[in-house]
Design a protein around this motif. Structure first.
Motif, PDB file in Angstrom:
ATOM      1  N   ALA A  48       0.831  -1.206   0.000  1.00 57.50           N
ATOM      2  CA  ALA A  48       0.000   0.000   0.000  1.00 57.50           C
ATOM      3  C   ALA A  48       0.867   1.258   0.000  1.00 57.50           C
ATOM      4  O   ALA A  48       0.573   2.236  -0.702  1.00 57.50           O
ATOM      5  N   LYS A  49       1.942   1.221   0.761  1.00 54.51           N
ATOM      6  CA  LYS A  49       2.835   2.378   0.835  1.00 54.51           C
ATOM      7  C   LYS A  49       3.550   2.611  -0.493  1.00 54.51           C
ATOM      8  O   LYS A  49       3.663   3.755  -0.965  1.00 54.51           O
ATOM      9  N   LYS A  50       4.009   1.542  -1.109  1.00 53.49           N
ATOM     10  CA  LYS A  50       4.777   1.685  -2.346  1.00 53.49           C
ATOM     11  C   LYS A  50       3.896   2.018  -3.545  1.00 53.49           C
ATOM     12  O   LYS A  50       4.268   2.842  -4.390  1.00 53.49           O
ATOM     13  N   TYR A  51       2.709   1.387  -3.608  1.00 57.84           N
ATOM     14  CA  TYR A  51       1.873   1.542  -4.804  1.00 57.84           C
ATOM     15  C   TYR A  51       0.676   2.467  -4.586  1.00 57.84           C
ATOM     16  O   TYR A  51      -0.211   2.545  -5.434  1.00 57.84           O
ATOM     17  N   LYS A  52       0.660   3.152  -3.441  1.00 58.48           N
ATOM     18  CA  LYS A  52      -0.259   4.267  -3.192  1.00 58.48           C
ATOM     19  C   LYS A  52      -1.738   3.899  -3.287  1.00 58.48           C
ATOM     20  O   LYS A  52      -2.537   4.627  -3.874  1.00 58.48           O
ATOM     21  N   PHE A  53      -2.125   2.779  -2.701  1.00 52.83           N
ATOM     22  CA  PHE A  53      -3.549   2.459  -2.650  1.00 52.83           C
ATOM     23  C   PHE A  53      -4.020   2.448  -1.196  1.00 52.83           C
ATOM     24  O   PHE A  53      -3.217   2.353  -0.265  1.00 52.83           O
ATOM     25  N   LYS A  54      -5.316   2.564  -1.019  1.00 54.45           N
ATOM     26  CA  LYS A  54      -5.910   2.539   0.317  1.00 54.45           C
ATOM     27  C   LYS A  54      -6.088   1.088   0.751  1.00 54.45           C
ATOM     28  O   LYS A  54      -6.598   0.259  -0.006  1.00 54.45           O
ATOM     29  N   LEU A  55      -5.671   0.800   1.959  1.00 55.02           N
ATOM     30  CA  LEU A  55      -5.806  -0.540   2.528  1.00 55.02           C
ATOM     31  C   LEU A  55      -6.858  -0.459   3.633  1.00 55.02           C
ATOM     32  O   LEU A  55      -6.616   0.132   4.687  1.00 55.02           O
ATOM     33  N   ILE A  56      -8.032  -1.030   3.381  1.00 61.28           N
ATOM     34  CA  ILE A  56      -9.158  -0.879   4.305  1.00 61.28           C
ATOM     35  C   ILE A  56      -9.648  -2.244   4.791  1.00 61.28           C
ATOM     36  O   ILE A  56     -10.287  -2.996   4.037  1.00 61.28           O
ATOM     37  N   PRO A  57      -9.367  -2.609   6.035  1.00 67.77           N
ATOM     38  CA  PRO A  57      -9.948  -3.835   6.585  1.00 67.77           C
ATOM     39  C   PRO A  57     -11.471  -3.709   6.667  1.00 67.77           C
ATOM     40  O   PRO A  57     -11.993  -2.664   7.069  1.00 67.77           O
ATOM     41  N   VAL A  58     -12.171  -4.762   6.270  1.00 62.80           N
ATOM     42  CA  VAL A  58     -13.636  -4.747   6.330  1.00 62.80           C
ATOM     43  C   VAL A  58     -14.155  -5.857   7.246  1.00 62.80           C
ATOM     44  O   VAL A  58     -15.329  -6.216   7.192  1.00 62.80           O
ATOM     45  N   SER A  59     -13.282  -6.388   8.069  1.00 64.62           N
ATOM     46  CA  SER A  59     -13.665  -7.407   9.043  1.00 64.62           C
ATOM     47  C   SER A  59     -12.928  -7.132  10.340  1.00 64.62           C
ATOM     48  O   SER A  59     -11.753  -6.739  10.328  1.00 64.62           O
ATOM     49  N   ASP A  60     -13.607  -7.334  11.460  1.00 60.51           N
ATOM     50  CA  ASP A  60     -12.942  -7.093  12.743  1.00 60.51           C
ATOM     51  C   ASP A  60     -11.884  -8.153  13.043  1.00 60.51           C
ATOM     52  O   ASP A  60     -11.151  -8.052  14.027  1.00 60.51           O
ATOM     53  N   LEU A  61     -11.790  -9.155  12.179  1.00 58.02           N
ATOM     54  CA  LEU A  61     -10.751 -10.175  12.330  1.00 58.02           C
ATOM     55  C   LEU A  61      -9.452  -9.774  11.646  1.00 58.02           C
ATOM     56  O   LEU A  61      -8.446 -10.469  11.762  1.00 58.02           O
ATOM     57  N   VAL A  62      -9.477  -8.661  10.915  1.00 64.14           N
ATOM     58  CA  VAL A  62      -8.306  -8.232  10.150  1.00 64.14           C
ATOM     59  C   VAL A  62      -7.752  -6.941  10.733  1.00 64.14           C
ATOM     60  O   VAL A  62      -8.494  -5.979  10.960  1.00 64.14           O
ATOM     61  N   ALA A  63      -6.453  -6.923  10.962  1.00 60.19           N
ATOM     62  CA  ALA A  63      -5.786  -5.710  11.442  1.00 60.19           C
ATOM     63  C   ALA A  63      -4.364  -5.691  10.907  1.00 60.19           C
ATOM     64  O   ALA A  63      -3.735  -6.740  10.742  1.00 60.19           O
ATOM     65  N   PHE A  64      -3.886  -4.491  10.597  1.00 61.00           N
ATOM     66  CA  PHE A  64      -2.526  -4.324  10.099  1.00 61.00           C
ATOM     67  C   PHE A  64      -1.794  -3.307  10.964  1.00 61.00           C
ATOM     68  O   PHE A  64      -2.380  -2.306  11.396  1.00 61.00           O
ATOM     69  N   GLU A  65      -0.526  -3.551  11.176  1.00 64.73           N
ATOM     70  CA  GLU A  65       0.287  -2.589  11.906  1.00 64.73           C
ATOM     71  C   GLU A  65       0.393  -1.294  11.098  1.00 64.73           C
ATOM     72  O   GLU A  65       0.734  -1.309   9.911  1.00 64.73           O
ATOM     73  N   GLY A  66       0.046  -0.192  11.734  1.00 62.67           N
ATOM     74  CA  GLY A  66       0.145   1.109  11.080  1.00 62.67           C
ATOM     75  C   GLY A  66      -1.069   1.507  10.266  1.00 62.67           C
ATOM     76  O   GLY A  66      -1.118   2.605   9.705  1.00 62.67           O
ATOM     77  N   ILE A  67      -2.072   0.638  10.177  1.00 62.63           N
ATOM     78  CA  ILE A  67      -3.298   0.942   9.425  1.00 62.63           C
ATOM     79  C   ILE A  67      -4.441   1.124  10.419  1.00 62.63           C
ATOM     80  O   ILE A  67      -4.874   0.167  11.071  1.00 62.63           O
ATOM     81  N   ASP A  68      -4.915   2.358  10.550  1.00 58.92           N
ATOM     82  CA  ASP A  68      -5.967   2.660  11.525  1.00 58.92           C
ATOM     83  C   ASP A  68      -7.346   2.770  10.886  1.00 58.92           C
ATOM     84  O   ASP A  68      -8.361   2.516  11.538  1.00 58.92           O
ATOM     85  N   GLU A  69      -7.397   3.168   9.624  1.00 63.56           N
ATOM     86  CA  GLU A  69      -8.688   3.347   8.960  1.00 63.56           C
ATOM     87  C   GLU A  69      -9.282   1.987   8.613  1.00 63.56           C
ATOM     88  O   GLU A  69      -8.603   1.111   8.092  1.00 63.56           O
ATOM     89  N   ARG A  70     -10.578   1.794   8.897  1.00 61.21           N
ATOM     90  CA  ARG A  70     -11.232   0.529   8.618  1.00 61.21           C
ATOM     91  C   ARG A  70     -12.730   0.760   8.427  1.00 61.21           C
ATOM     92  O   ARG A  70     -13.273   1.811   8.790  1.00 61.21           O
ATOM     93  N   LEU A  71     -13.405  -0.230   7.876  1.00 60.02           N
ATOM     94  CA  LEU A  71     -14.851  -0.147   7.662  1.00 60.02           C
ATOM     95  C   LEU A  71     -15.413  -1.559   7.825  1.00 60.02           C
ATOM     96  O   LEU A  71     -15.614  -2.279   6.856  1.00 60.02           O
TER      97      LEU A  71
END
Length: 330
Positions: A48-71
């Motif tokens: 996501a950082k290199k290719y400039k796309f939004k990374l949005i978790p859509v499940s409460d089972l998914v989390a990424f270090e440094g990614i706070d935005e989710r739906l």
């Protein structure tokens, strides 16, 4: 597609199994990646950082270090949330397009997918008789339920799965494929009518007569239970032949997920000869190993075979099918 939605400008097929997300994200053509459970990689934020796309978790089972935005997905608000995700992607387009050069003109193949018990019956004219006749007269030696993940544990991505499938169809064994392994076979071209050229003469003749590929795409790993419907239909059409006596096998050449373990147990409980690779992490439990690989034949009729060699594995699968044919007198 034979079942479910038709292809259109919105849904335009898919790119492969879950490991393929790396190639897709690295294409520079993605503005938003909605991450559901099960198949999101821990390294997605780096892409996501290199290719400039939004990374949005859509499940409460998914989390990424440094990614706070989710739906997180709420079924009652699915349409509203889809619109939100689409707007996020649109808003991201300008930034991505200014800084990332997309890779385009990648090769595209077609596949016939969406098979089910119902669609197979329809293709056969509403009855299983043509399929049963082909099995009885030996044109098709048997049927393989191909239920697999994809793994890099002991081979390249999908290498083992594709090799096993090719060896099966070469021996006139019809393949019904599900799961990430199913995607592998589609990408390899085995779900295309042209793949009939890789099949044995008997299976090839059936493919030509019905206009179908030698590998019938049956869906995702969560569709596995549907293959039991076909087994029961075949069993009933043959006058109630027990499922363990049918010339049918199950193969999971690159199992990985917990669902694959459940699928294997499901197959063994049905009394089916089941092949898996890589070697399961149960070798420290000798009683369990003996139950699955030897004693289970006296319990359900099923048997687990583990083999890291694709050709040897298929030879054993084919031998099992021939033994069942002999028992049935066909």
């Amino acid at each position: 597609m034979i079942q479910r939605w038709e292809m259109d400008d919105i849904f335009y097929g898919f790119t492969g199994n879950w490991i393929m997300q790396e190639a897709v994200l690295a294409s520079g053509c993605v503005d938003l990646f909605a991450c559901d459970m099960n198949c999101s990689l821990p390294l997605d934020p780096a892409y996501a950082k290199k290719y400039k796309f939004k990374l949005i978790p859509v499940s409460d089972l998914v989390a990424f270090e440094g990614i706070d935005e989710r739906l997180d997905y709420i079924p009652e608000k699915a349409e509203e949330q889809a619109a939100q995700l689409l707007q996020m992607a649109i808003d991201n387009f300008k930034e991505r397009r200014q800084s990332v050069e997309p890779v385009t003109d990648l090769p595209v193949k077609e596949a016939i997918v969406g098979f089910s018990t119902e669609s197979i019956l329809e293709a056969l004219g509403g009855t299983l008789d043509p399929l049963l006749d082909a099995i009885k007269n030996g044109t098709i030696r048997g049927v393989a339920g191909f239920v697999s993940c994809t793994s890099l544990r002991d081979n390249g991505q999908d290498v083992h799965s594709v090799k096993v499938a090719k060896e099966l169809i070469k021996r006139d064994i019809l393949v019904l494929s599900m799961g990430c392994g199913n995607a592998a076979l589609q990408v390899a071209g085995l779900c295309s009518p042209d793949a009939k050229e890789l099949a044995g003469p008997g299976l090839k003749s059936i493919c030509e007569a019905l206009g179908v590929p030698p590998v019938l795409s049956y869906g995702t790993c969560t569709d596995t239970g549907r293959i039991a419907d076909l087994l029961f239909a075949v069993s009933n059409a043959l006058g109630g032949v027990p499922i363990p006596d049918l010339p049918v096998i199950v193969a999971a050449p690159e199992y990985m997920e917990q669902k694959a373990t459940v699928d294997a147990i499901f197959a063994l409980a049905l009394g089916l000869y089941t092949y898996v690779n890589p070697v399961p992490t149960v070798t420290g439990a000798p009683n369990l190993v003996q139950l699955l690989t030897q004693d289970l034949t006296e319990v359900t009729g099923g048997l687990l075979n583990v083999d890291t060699d694709a050709v040897q594995a298929v030879e054993a699968l084919a031998a099992h099918i021939e033994a069942k044919r002999k028992k049935l007198g066909i």
